[in-house]
Design a protein around this motif. Structure first.
Motif, PDB file in Angstrom:
ATOM      1  N   TYR A  60      -7.456   0.672   7.412  1.00 55.74           N
ATOM      2  CA  TYR A  60      -6.467   0.032   6.448  1.00 55.74           C
ATOM      3  C   TYR A  60      -5.110   0.089   7.077  1.00 55.74           C
ATOM      4  O   TYR A  60      -4.205  -0.936   6.707  1.00 55.74           O
ATOM      5  N   ASN A  61      -4.638   0.940   7.929  1.00 61.44           N
ATOM      6  CA  ASN A  61      -3.170   1.004   8.354  1.00 61.44           C
ATOM      7  C   ASN A  61      -2.984  -0.184   9.416  1.00 61.44           C
ATOM      8  O   ASN A  61      -2.142  -1.070   9.325  1.00 61.44           O
ATOM      9  N   ASN A  62      -4.308  -0.736  10.200  1.00 60.35           N
ATOM     10  CA  ASN A  62      -4.134  -1.712  10.837  1.00 60.35           C
ATOM     11  C   ASN A  62      -3.797  -2.861  10.315  1.00 60.35           C
ATOM     12  O   ASN A  62      -3.037  -3.875  10.389  1.00 60.35           O
ATOM     13  N   ARG A  63      -4.594  -3.190   8.999  1.00 57.30           N
ATOM     14  CA  ARG A  63      -4.837  -4.427   8.333  1.00 57.30           C
ATOM     15  C   ARG A  63      -3.457  -4.532   7.380  1.00 57.30           C
ATOM     16  O   ARG A  63      -2.629  -5.484   7.246  1.00 57.30           O
ATOM     17  N   LEU A  64      -2.771  -3.452   6.730  1.00 62.08           N
ATOM     18  CA  LEU A  64      -1.660  -3.423   5.905  1.00 62.08           C
ATOM     19  C   LEU A  64      -0.521  -3.078   6.560  1.00 62.08           C
ATOM     20  O   LEU A  64       0.629  -3.077   5.865  1.00 62.08           O
ATOM     21  N   ARG A  65      -0.506  -2.698   7.763  1.00 62.62           N
ATOM     22  CA  ARG A  65       0.653  -2.341   8.588  1.00 62.62           C
ATOM     23  C   ARG A  65       1.310  -0.972   8.055  1.00 62.62           C
ATOM     24  O   ARG A  65       2.581  -1.090   7.867  1.00 62.62           O
ATOM     25  N   THR A  66       0.437  -0.048   7.618  1.00 58.49           N
ATOM     26  CA  THR A  66       1.145   1.051   7.129  1.00 58.49           C
ATOM     27  C   THR A  66       1.222   2.112   8.044  1.00 58.49           C
ATOM     28  O   THR A  66       0.296   2.175   9.058  1.00 58.49           O
ATOM     29  N   LYS A  67       1.524   3.439   7.461  1.00 53.25           N
ATOM     30  CA  LYS A  67       1.268   4.649   8.357  1.00 53.25           C
ATOM     31  C   LYS A  67       0.768   5.661   7.686  1.00 53.25           C
ATOM     32  O   LYS A  67       1.318   6.860   7.611  1.00 53.25           O
ATOM     33  N   LEU A  68      -0.345   5.607   7.068  1.00 53.42           N
ATOM     34  CA  LEU A  68      -0.842   6.342   6.108  1.00 53.42           C
ATOM     35  C   LEU A  68      -1.769   7.371   7.250  1.00 53.42           C
ATOM     36  O   LEU A  68      -2.346   7.087   8.285  1.00 53.42           O
ATOM     37  N   THR A  69      -1.567   8.817   7.002  1.00 54.95           N
ATOM     38  CA  THR A  69      -2.161   9.811   7.950  1.00 54.95           C
ATOM     39  C   THR A  69      -3.056  10.896   6.990  1.00 54.95           C
ATOM     40  O   THR A  69      -2.846  10.996   5.938  1.00 54.95           O
ATOM     41  N   CYS A  70      -4.035  11.397   7.736  1.00 56.44           N
ATOM     42  CA  CYS A  70      -4.880  12.292   7.282  1.00 56.44           C
ATOM     43  C   CYS A  70      -4.759  13.583   7.619  1.00 56.44           C
ATOM     44  O   CYS A  70      -4.092  13.891   8.721  1.00 56.44           O
ATOM     45  N   ASP A  71      -4.812  14.751   6.616  1.00 63.11           N
ATOM     46  CA  ASP A  71      -4.844  15.790   6.617  1.00 63.11           C
ATOM     47  C   ASP A  71      -5.748  16.662   6.281  1.00 63.11           C
ATOM     48  O   ASP A  71      -6.175  16.892   5.083  1.00 63.11           O
ATOM     49  N   ASP A  72      -6.646  17.293   7.254  1.00 63.82           N
ATOM     50  CA  ASP A  72      -7.657  18.005   6.812  1.00 63.82           C
ATOM     51  C   ASP A  72      -7.737  19.118   6.256  1.00 63.82           C
ATOM     52  O   ASP A  72      -8.332  19.531   5.348  1.00 63.82           O
ATOM     53  N   ALA A  73      -6.477  19.876   6.681  1.00 60.46           N
ATOM     54  CA  ALA A  73      -6.177  21.153   6.157  1.00 60.46           C
ATOM     55  C   ALA A  73      -5.957  21.101   4.572  1.00 60.46           C
ATOM     56  O   ALA A  73      -6.420  21.903   3.934  1.00 60.46           O
ATOM     57  N   THR A  74      -5.558  20.122   3.963  1.00 62.20           N
ATOM     58  CA  THR A  74      -5.190  19.987   2.718  1.00 62.20           C
ATOM     59  C   THR A  74      -6.116  18.937   1.948  1.00 62.20           C
ATOM     60  O   THR A  74      -5.975  18.588   0.850  1.00 62.20           O
ATOM     61  N   GLU A  75      -6.987  18.338   2.954  1.00 59.76           N
ATOM     62  CA  GLU A  75      -7.801  17.419   2.371  1.00 59.76           C
ATOM     63  C   GLU A  75      -7.282  16.060   1.563  1.00 59.76           C
ATOM     64  O   GLU A  75      -7.603  15.976   0.579  1.00 59.76           O
ATOM     65  N   SER A  76      -6.303  15.740   2.349  1.00 57.58           N
ATOM     66  CA  SER A  76      -5.600  14.627   1.571  1.00 57.58           C
ATOM     67  C   SER A  76      -4.911  13.810   2.526  1.00 57.58           C
ATOM     68  O   SER A  76      -4.848  13.813   3.740  1.00 57.58           O
ATOM     69  N   VAL A  77      -4.609  12.533   2.034  1.00 53.32           N
ATOM     70  CA  VAL A  77      -3.704  11.579   2.883  1.00 53.32           C
ATOM     71  C   VAL A  77      -2.332  11.704   2.417  1.00 53.32           C
ATOM     72  O   VAL A  77      -1.896  12.256   1.466  1.00 53.32           O
ATOM     73  N   SER A  78      -1.309  11.037   3.360  1.00 62.15           N
ATOM     74  CA  SER A  78      -0.037  11.470   3.382  1.00 62.15           C
ATOM     75  C   SER A  78       0.888  10.717   1.992  1.00 62.15           C
ATOM     76  O   SER A  78       1.962  11.132   1.898  1.00 62.15           O
ATOM     77  N   GLU A  79       0.233   9.754   1.581  1.00 68.79           N
ATOM     78  CA  GLU A  79       0.832   9.178   0.244  1.00 68.79           C
ATOM     79  C   GLU A  79      -0.097   9.177  -0.839  1.00 68.79           C
ATOM     80  O   GLU A  79      -1.249   9.191  -0.872  1.00 68.79           O
ATOM     81  N   LYS A  80       0.492   9.206  -2.002  1.00 69.15           N
ATOM     82  CA  LYS A  80      -0.093   8.812  -3.338  1.00 69.15           C
ATOM     83  C   LYS A  80      -0.318   7.318  -3.369  1.00 69.15           C
ATOM     84  O   LYS A  80       0.321   6.323  -3.500  1.00 69.15           O
ATOM     85  N   LEU A  81      -1.837   6.944  -3.358  1.00 72.03           N
ATOM     86  CA  LEU A  81      -1.979   5.590  -3.381  1.00 72.03           C
ATOM     87  C   LEU A  81      -2.280   4.950  -4.784  1.00 72.03           C
ATOM     88  O   LEU A  81      -2.943   5.825  -5.723  1.00 72.03           O
ATOM     89  N   ASP A  82      -1.834   3.965  -4.948  1.00 73.11           N
ATOM     90  CA  ASP A  82      -2.122   3.399  -6.410  1.00 73.11           C
ATOM     91  C   ASP A  82      -3.898   3.059  -6.473  1.00 73.11           C
ATOM     92  O   ASP A  82      -4.352   2.871  -5.371  1.00 73.11           O
TER      93      ASP A  82
END
Length: 131
Positions: free
Chosen positions: A40-62
């Motif tokens: 997803y990051n590669n295709r859309l040129r974003t910097k979304l990151t995953c955090d296993d501790a909080t079980e979430s990604v760094s942004e609120k996705l629409d």
């Protein structure tokens, strides 16, 4: 932030696959999500990151981007399924009399191609039209 549960539920609701083929552990589910986020990051040129501790990604996705991410999970699921089928049965297709190997392989290839095209259409739909 968008939770892994929200991503995984969106994947399950939109991309029906056999429960037997899905990872049964949280770690396996996390790996599926992380892999989809990389693409997803590669295709859309974003910097979304995953955090296993909080079980979430760094942004609120629409909804649009959540759907794209869910379909990236499906895309790689199908690609892995095709690779597995091909590597498992191709060496033995003549020995075990697998008559429809080519047909099944073409069907899997078609599913992968169709999924890639669908992701493209989802991405195009997110673009703002200024005309």
């Amino acid at each position: 932030m968008t939770s892994y549960d929200e991503i995984y539920t969106t994947f399950l609701n939109n991309c029906m696959v056999s429960d037997l083929d899905l990872p049964q552990t949280d770690k396996g589910k996390y790996e599926m999500i992380k892999n989809a986020v990389l693409h997803y990051n590669n295709r859309l040129r974003t910097k979304l990151t995953c955090d296993d501790a909080t079980e979430s990604v760094s942004e609120k996705l629409d909804d649009d981007h959540l759907l794209i991410l869910a379909h990236y999970i499906r895309y790689h699921f199908l690609l892995n399924e095709k690779t597995y089928f091909e590597s498992l049965w191709q060496p033995f297709e003549k020995d075990v009399g697998l008559k429809n190997f080519g047909t099944q392989l073409r069907s899997l290839e078609s599913s992968v191609t169709e999924q890639a095209r669908f992701i493209d259409s989802l991405i195009i739909n997110t673009e703002v039209d200024f005309l």
